[in-house]
Design an enzyme around this catalytic site. Structure first.
Site, short mmCIF file in Angstrom:
data_model
loop_
_atom_site.label_atom_id
_atom_site.label_comp_id
_atom_site.label_asym_id
_atom_site.label_seq_id
_atom_site.Cartn_x
_atom_site.Cartn_y
_atom_site.Cartn_z
N CYS A 85 0.84 -1.21 0.00
CA CYS A 85 0.00 0.00 0.00
C CYS A 85 0.87 1.26 0.00
O CYS A 85 1.53 1.55 -0.97
CB CYS A 85 -0.96 -0.04 1.19
SG CYS A 85 -2.22 1.22 1.11
N HIS A 194 -3.58 -5.71 1.21
CA HIS A 194 -2.87 -5.91 2.49
C HIS A 194 -2.84 -7.36 2.97
O HIS A 194 -3.73 -7.77 3.70
CB HIS A 194 -3.56 -5.08 3.57
CG HIS A 194 -3.36 -3.61 3.42
ND1 HIS A 194 -2.37 -2.92 4.07
CD2 HIS A 194 -4.02 -2.70 2.66
CE1 HIS A 194 -2.43 -1.64 3.73
NE2 HIS A 194 -3.42 -1.48 2.88
N GLU A 196 -0.98 -8.54 5.27
CA GLU A 196 -0.72 -8.61 6.73
C GLU A 196 -2.01 -8.54 7.54
O GLU A 196 -2.00 -8.86 8.72
CB GLU A 196 0.27 -7.51 7.14
CG GLU A 196 -0.30 -6.11 7.31
CD GLU A 196 -0.58 -5.38 6.00
OE1 GLU A 196 -0.57 -6.03 4.94
OE2 GLU A 196 -0.83 -4.16 6.05
#
Lengths: 222, 81
Positions: A85, A194, A196
């Protein structure tokens, strides 16, 4: 295996990225934007957020921070780097990756679960995926539209450097549905969605994001 | 006090969703004049006295390295009294 996670002022996702690294079995090492010392890490993650408030352009000021000088140098020597990002934006501003990320085509900040397809599983960040594997991970950004000139786009496609593509409707106007790309060597990867945030079904839509973190561990151990 | 002004615009081929949003807001408010709108940035850099050639050259360099992203933007540098 030590994976650095950089915190810039305004970074949001450093804790989640560090948690994902630790979950994969590697050791997360927190790095600070003002410190050029990479603390002998084997790989680096630039997490998401709004470094330096996105002032000027997203990633434009972070690029000149002391830690980035070291990252640019290490990336040139082949160290794996993943920008997620805002981290992807920083990598483009640093010219470690080509192109730029611009305002989403409909101007909305998007926050949703997004299906993507892995289109290159040869980078150190994607080896645990099979080619064309589809995964669902969160997408949350205001400036996620990948743009570059026609020549660069053709080059990325011809060299297999599109690492992931959005599945279905184009969420942000990215050229060729690009969600992630790599540099020529393959060690530097930028990804808009994302992984994570998708390492545990308790808090994410899936645990499929973990593959990016186990990939880096595996590629280092080999 | 003289100013060195840098104006940064998205390249014509880069989609400008902000400009498009402004254009449709103008039309909604009855300002029918706008065929299209592009939105950019303006930097005003104040210098002591009359800007020298080397000061202008410095700003040119800054515009290329920091103030604009040459992948998606163009810039113009000029002096304003």
């Amino acid at each position: 295996m030590r994976v650095g996670v950089i915190t810039f002022p305004g970074t949001l996702d450093d804790r989640d990225a560090a948690r994902a690294v630790n979950r994969s079995g590697a050791q997360a090492v927190l790095l600070w934007h003002g410190d050029a010392d990479l603390k002998k890490v084997d790989a680096v993650i630039l997490p998401g957020g709004f470094s330096y408030g996105d002032y000027l352009r997203a990633g434009a000021i972070s690029r000149f921070s002391p830690v980035m000088n070291s990252v640019i140098e290490a990336a040139g020597e082949g160290m794996p780097v993943l920008g997620i990002c805002n981290g992807f934006q920083v990598l483009c501003e640093s010219h470690l990756l080509p192109g730029a990320l611009t305002r989403n085509s409909d101007l909305h900040f998007l926050c949703r679960d997004q299906e993507i397809e892995i289109t290159n599983n040869m980078t150190p960040w994607t080896t645990t995926f099979s080619l064309k594997e589809r995964i669902v991970i969160p997408l949350k950004n205001g400036e996620g539209s990948f743009q570059c000139d026609d020549k660069t786009l053709a080059q990325l496609e011809d060299e297999g450097r599109v690492v992931a593509r959005y599945v279905g409707e184009n969420p942000n106007g990215s050229r060729n549905l690009i969600a992630g790309i790599s540099n020529e060597r393959g060690n530097v990867v930028g990804l808009m969605p994302h992984p994570e945030h998708a390492i545990d079904p308790l808090t994410g839509p899936t645990a499929q994001g973990l593959g990016f973190f186990t990939s880096i561990l595996n590629s280092m151990v080999k | 006090m003289a100013k060195i002004v840098v104006e940064v615009m998205l390249k014509p081929e880069i989609l400008d969703p902000q400009g498009n949003a402004v254009a449709s807001a103008l039309a909604r408010l009855g300002f029918s004049v706008a065929k299209s709108v592009r939105q950019g940035k303006r930097f005003e850099i104040e210098v002591e006295g009359e800007p020298t050639a080397s000061q202008i050259a410095q700003v040119e360099k800054a515009a290329e390295v920091l103030l604009s992203n040459p992948v998606i933007e163009t810039y113009v540098v000029r002096v304003e009294k």
